[in-house]
Design a protein around this motif. Sequence first.
Motif, PDB file in Angstrom:
ATOM      1  N   GLU A 172      48.129  45.427  14.336  1.00  0.00           N
ATOM      2  CA  GLU A 172      47.354  44.963  13.026  1.00  0.00           C
ATOM      3  C   GLU A 172      47.973  45.196  12.276  1.00  0.00           C
ATOM      4  O   GLU A 172      48.100  45.524  11.001  1.00  0.00           O
ATOM      5  N   VAL A 173      48.499  46.564  12.165  1.00  0.00           N
ATOM      6  CA  VAL A 173      48.510  47.637  11.173  1.00  0.00           C
ATOM      7  C   VAL A 173      49.466  47.734  10.765  1.00  0.00           C
ATOM      8  O   VAL A 173      50.159  47.553   9.477  1.00  0.00           O
ATOM      9  N   PHE A 174      50.901  47.045  11.713  1.00  0.00           N
ATOM     10  CA  PHE A 174      52.109  47.536  11.222  1.00  0.00           C
ATOM     11  C   PHE A 174      52.752  45.980  11.122  1.00  0.00           C
ATOM     12  O   PHE A 174      52.508  45.726  12.324  1.00  0.00           O
ATOM     13  N   PRO A 175      54.064  45.787  11.160  1.00  0.00           N
ATOM     14  CA  PRO A 175      54.933  44.459  11.344  1.00  0.00           C
ATOM     15  C   PRO A 175      55.192  44.276  11.992  1.00  0.00           C
ATOM     16  O   PRO A 175      55.841  45.747  12.362  1.00  0.00           O
ATOM     17  N   ALA A 176      55.819  43.861  13.033  1.00  0.00           N
ATOM     18  CA  ALA A 176      56.276  43.369  14.563  1.00  0.00           C
ATOM     19  C   ALA A 176      57.648  43.964  14.555  1.00  0.00           C
ATOM     20  O   ALA A 176      57.840  44.611  14.820  1.00  0.00           O
ATOM     21  N   ARG A 177      58.703  44.036  12.856  1.00  0.00           N
ATOM     22  CA  ARG A 177      59.497  44.892  12.937  1.00  0.00           C
ATOM     23  C   ARG A 177      59.377  46.365  13.808  1.00  0.00           C
ATOM     24  O   ARG A 177      60.883  46.796  14.146  1.00  0.00           O
ATOM     25  N   VAL A 178      59.017  46.951  13.080  1.00  0.00           N
ATOM     26  CA  VAL A 178      58.606  48.445  13.511  1.00  0.00           C
ATOM     27  C   VAL A 178      56.925  48.590  14.259  1.00  0.00           C
ATOM     28  O   VAL A 178      56.790  49.726  14.373  1.00  0.00           O
ATOM     29  N   ARG A 179      56.642  47.490  14.718  1.00  0.00           N
ATOM     30  CA  ARG A 179      55.056  48.006  15.292  1.00  0.00           C
ATOM     31  C   ARG A 179      55.092  48.808  16.595  1.00  0.00           C
ATOM     32  O   ARG A 179      54.090  49.614  16.633  1.00  0.00           O
ATOM     33  N   ALA A 180      56.478  48.804  16.962  1.00  0.00           N
ATOM     34  CA  ALA A 180      56.237  50.214  19.351  1.00  0.00           C
ATOM     35  C   ALA A 180      56.522  51.046  18.538  1.00  0.00           C
ATOM     36  O   ALA A 180      54.877  51.901  18.463  1.00  0.00           O
ATOM     37  N   ALA A 181      56.775  51.434  17.378  1.00  0.00           N
ATOM     38  CA  ALA A 181      57.225  53.124  17.070  1.00  0.00           C
ATOM     39  C   ALA A 181      56.550  53.116  16.517  1.00  0.00           C
ATOM     40  O   ALA A 181      55.697  54.183  16.286  1.00  0.00           O
ATOM     41  N   GLY A 182      55.764  52.360  14.986  1.00  0.00           N
ATOM     42  CA  GLY A 182      55.279  53.086  14.425  1.00  0.00           C
ATOM     43  C   GLY A 182      53.712  52.600  14.909  1.00  0.00           C
ATOM     44  O   GLY A 182      53.127  54.126  14.682  1.00  0.00           O
TER      45      GLY A 182
ATOM     46  N   LEU B  92      57.067  61.007  28.956  1.00  0.00           N
ATOM     47  CA  LEU B  92      57.902  60.349  28.142  1.00  0.00           C
ATOM     48  C   LEU B  92      57.190  59.497  28.835  1.00  0.00           C
ATOM     49  O   LEU B  92      57.362  58.048  27.546  1.00  0.00           O
ATOM     50  N   SER B  93      56.875  58.984  29.979  1.00  0.00           N
ATOM     51  CA  SER B  93      56.877  57.310  30.428  1.00  0.00           C
ATOM     52  C   SER B  93      55.739  57.180  29.705  1.00  0.00           C
ATOM     53  O   SER B  93      54.995  56.093  28.940  1.00  0.00           O
ATOM     54  N   VAL B  94      54.715  57.586  29.947  1.00  0.00           N
ATOM     55  CA  VAL B  94      53.206  57.240  29.887  1.00  0.00           C
ATOM     56  C   VAL B  94      52.653  56.724  27.659  1.00  0.00           C
ATOM     57  O   VAL B  94      52.944  55.965  27.553  1.00  0.00           O
ATOM     58  N   GLY B  95      53.978  58.362  26.948  1.00  0.00           N
ATOM     59  CA  GLY B  95      54.041  57.582  25.504  1.00  0.00           C
ATOM     60  C   GLY B  95      54.328  56.798  25.383  1.00  0.00           C
ATOM     61  O   GLY B  95      54.041  55.619  24.294  1.00  0.00           O
ATOM     62  N   GLY B  96      55.546  55.769  26.109  1.00  0.00           N
ATOM     63  CA  GLY B  96      56.171  55.028  25.744  1.00  0.00           C
ATOM     64  C   GLY B  96      55.604  53.917  26.168  1.00  0.00           C
ATOM     65  O   GLY B  96      55.665  52.678  25.590  1.00  0.00           O
ATOM     66  N   GLU B  97      54.715  54.075  27.512  1.00  0.00           N
ATOM     67  CA  GLU B  97      54.243  53.060  27.527  1.00  0.00           C
ATOM     68  C   GLU B  97      52.997  52.493  26.769  1.00  0.00           C
ATOM     69  O   GLU B  97      52.905  51.348  27.109  1.00  0.00           O
ATOM     70  N   PHE B  98      52.068  53.197  26.495  1.00  0.00           N
ATOM     71  CA  PHE B  98      51.385  52.870  25.305  1.00  0.00           C
ATOM     72  C   PHE B  98      51.825  52.325  24.744  1.00  0.00           C
ATOM     73  O   PHE B  98      51.436  50.832  23.471  1.00  0.00           O
ATOM     74  N   ALA B  99      53.120  52.398  23.428  1.00  0.00           N
ATOM     75  CA  ALA B  99      53.403  52.262  23.200  1.00  0.00           C
ATOM     76  C   ALA B  99      54.221  50.621  22.793  1.00  0.00           C
ATOM     77  O   ALA B  99      53.914  49.999  22.178  1.00  0.00           O
ATOM     78  N   ALA B 100      54.775  50.598  23.875  1.00  0.00           N
ATOM     79  CA  ALA B 100      55.499  49.445  24.788  1.00  0.00           C
ATOM     80  C   ALA B 100      54.181  48.171  24.769  1.00  0.00           C
ATOM     81  O   ALA B 100      54.414  46.952  24.519  1.00  0.00           O
ATOM     82  N   SER B 101      53.101  48.198  25.797  1.00  0.00           N
ATOM     83  CA  SER B 101      52.192  47.614  26.026  1.00  0.00           C
ATOM     84  C   SER B 101      51.128  47.556  25.539  1.00  0.00           C
ATOM     85  O   SER B 101      51.227  46.398  25.509  1.00  0.00           O
ATOM     86  N   THR B 102      51.091  48.206  24.267  1.00  0.00           N
ATOM     87  CA  THR B 102      49.660  47.687  23.557  1.00  0.00           C
ATOM     88  C   THR B 102      50.446  46.296  22.365  1.00  0.00           C
ATOM     89  O   THR B 102      50.289  45.011  22.334  1.00  0.00           O
ATOM     90  N   THR B 103      51.815  46.921  22.144  1.00  0.00           N
ATOM     91  CA  THR B 103      52.648  45.636  21.404  1.00  0.00           C
ATOM     92  C   THR B 103      52.739  44.824  22.155  1.00  0.00           C
ATOM     93  O   THR B 103      52.469  43.343  21.435  1.00  0.00           O
ATOM     94  N   PHE B 104      53.230  44.932  23.534  1.00  0.00           N
ATOM     95  CA  PHE B 104      53.614  43.468  24.713  1.00  0.00           C
ATOM     96  C   PHE B 104      52.070  42.320  24.636  1.00  0.00           C
ATOM     97  O   PHE B 104      52.116  41.191  24.516  1.00  0.00           O
ATOM     98  N   LEU B 105      50.444  43.118  24.713  1.00  0.00           N
ATOM     99  CA  LEU B 105      49.750  42.284  24.825  1.00  0.00           C
ATOM    100  C   LEU B 105      49.075  41.745  24.081  1.00  0.00           C
ATOM    101  O   LEU B 105      49.272  40.740  24.342  1.00  0.00           O
ATOM    102  N   VAL B 106      49.259  42.117  22.412  1.00  0.00           N
ATOM    103  CA  VAL B 106      48.657  41.749  21.803  1.00  0.00           C
ATOM    104  C   VAL B 106      49.005  41.075  20.965  1.00  0.00           C
ATOM    105  O   VAL B 106      49.101  39.311  20.816  1.00  0.00           O
ATOM    106  N   GLU B 107      50.590  40.746  21.317  1.00  0.00           N
ATOM    107  CA  GLU B 107      52.252  39.824  21.073  1.00  0.00           C
ATOM    108  C   GLU B 107      51.738  38.642  21.558  1.00  0.00           C
ATOM    109  O   GLU B 107      51.866  37.925  21.875  1.00  0.00           O
ATOM    110  N   SER B 108      51.253  39.017  23.059  1.00  0.00           N
ATOM    111  CA  SER B 108      50.952  37.863  24.051  1.00  0.00           C
ATOM    112  C   SER B 108      50.375  37.334  23.979  1.00  0.00           C
ATOM    113  O   SER B 108      49.747  36.065  24.925  1.00  0.00           O
ATOM    114  N   ALA B 109      48.761  37.588  23.868  1.00  0.00           N
ATOM    115  CA  ALA B 109      47.540  36.451  23.121  1.00  0.00           C
ATOM    116  C   ALA B 109      47.980  35.459  22.266  1.00  0.00           C
ATOM    117  O   ALA B 109      48.674  35.753  21.310  1.00  0.00           O
TER     118      ALA B 109
END
Length: 429
Positions: A359-369, A133-150
């Motif tokens: 870059e595929v999803f809008p910010a509002r649903v990016r992590a879950a998307g 559960l943690s690893v699946g959530g980690e990719f979604a959250a950290s991917t979004t966080f990394l790219v939005e921080s750039a």
Amino acid sequence: MTETATHTPAPPRRPLRQLLAASVGNAVEWYDWYAYTFLATHIARQVFPAGASNSMVPLLSTFAVFAVGFFMRPVGGLLMGAIADRRGRRTALTATILLMGGSSLLVALTPTYMSVGVLSPAVLVTARLLQGLSVGGEFAASTTFLVESAGPGRRGLFSSFQYVSTSIGQLAASGLAALLVTALPEDAMNTWGWRAPFLLGAVLSLAGFWIRRGAEETLTTDPAQAAPRPGLFDALRHHPRASLLIGGITAGGTLAYYTWTSYLPTYAELETGMAKEDALLAGTLSLAFFTLLQPLGGLLSDRFGRKPSLLFFGLGFAVLAVPLLHALDGSFLTLLLVQCAGMVLLTGFTSISAAVNAEVFPARVRAAGIGFPYSLTVALFGGTAPYIGTLLQDLDVPGLFAWYVAALCLCSSAVYLRLPESARKPLDR
């Protein structure tokens, strides 16, 4: 590929701190995840005894090995992705690392089968469910966080640290496991030695939690255009094409990744009779080489675009997967060269996977998307790579595995050809 942004605030003011928060936490997450893989034989002797008479033990063992590892990852991607979209990326990142730390501690404290019977494997399975559960959530959250921080023109570079940190975690787990096995007597390793890496993982998770608590939130909304918080399935319901696109982008990449980083040493042993220690050493050296390549791959994609990188990977594997795997002849040098050649090609995908997905999803649903379709695709193609390779070996047609890798990478290449270039477009925030 995304909705037109009407509110695009600047990225966080401390991008290096953001990069550290995502990378350190991700490395800890994957250290905990891979520690179980490298110590599985020692754990099995204490939790799944071969002579157990209780019929539930082999059933639970099978469930632990197959289902826990990958079944919970899509669930984690969906749930934690939804938390990231509703409550913020930082909230989800702190939740995933605490969940991983708690589950790692649970593994360390798992009682033996001799002391509590069938409760022992039940506790271990529960811990692995939580880790998945943690690893699946980690990719979604950290991917979004990394790219939005750039910052501008740096999304590819920041994206590359997803796999830099993943590989560092894997190397740390492998190195510590090897050190313990070498330094401790067999009895000590089987009784308490295998628990030490998980206790360390729990402590490291607290350090990662502290670092992430100080990170800057990247989910920003315009008060004048506030919208209801997204529901759990909003990304799937409102962006079905983007969800399918994530699957197409990921399928070939995840199969090639798990083949080259995890299964290839075993494949070499089965196919050529290569000594296990030589195969593992080649795997470790090539993984270190792979880690160093990632930032270069990210920088090149920022300069020349995402599509050239993806096509370099996809078409490269479509053409070279068969000759590379058929070149294995049982020698250490050949395996190392084959692995390193594959790592160069693979970098075209791994170094920018996070950026392309974001870059595929809008910010509002990016992590879950990102989280659900990505983790589901990994479960279907990446997680089954060792099983399919071994099955084809048992059916006496091992050469078909290379064609399977080539064919799936060719299918993903067809998706890459149709992707619009997104490297220089502003990210929807």
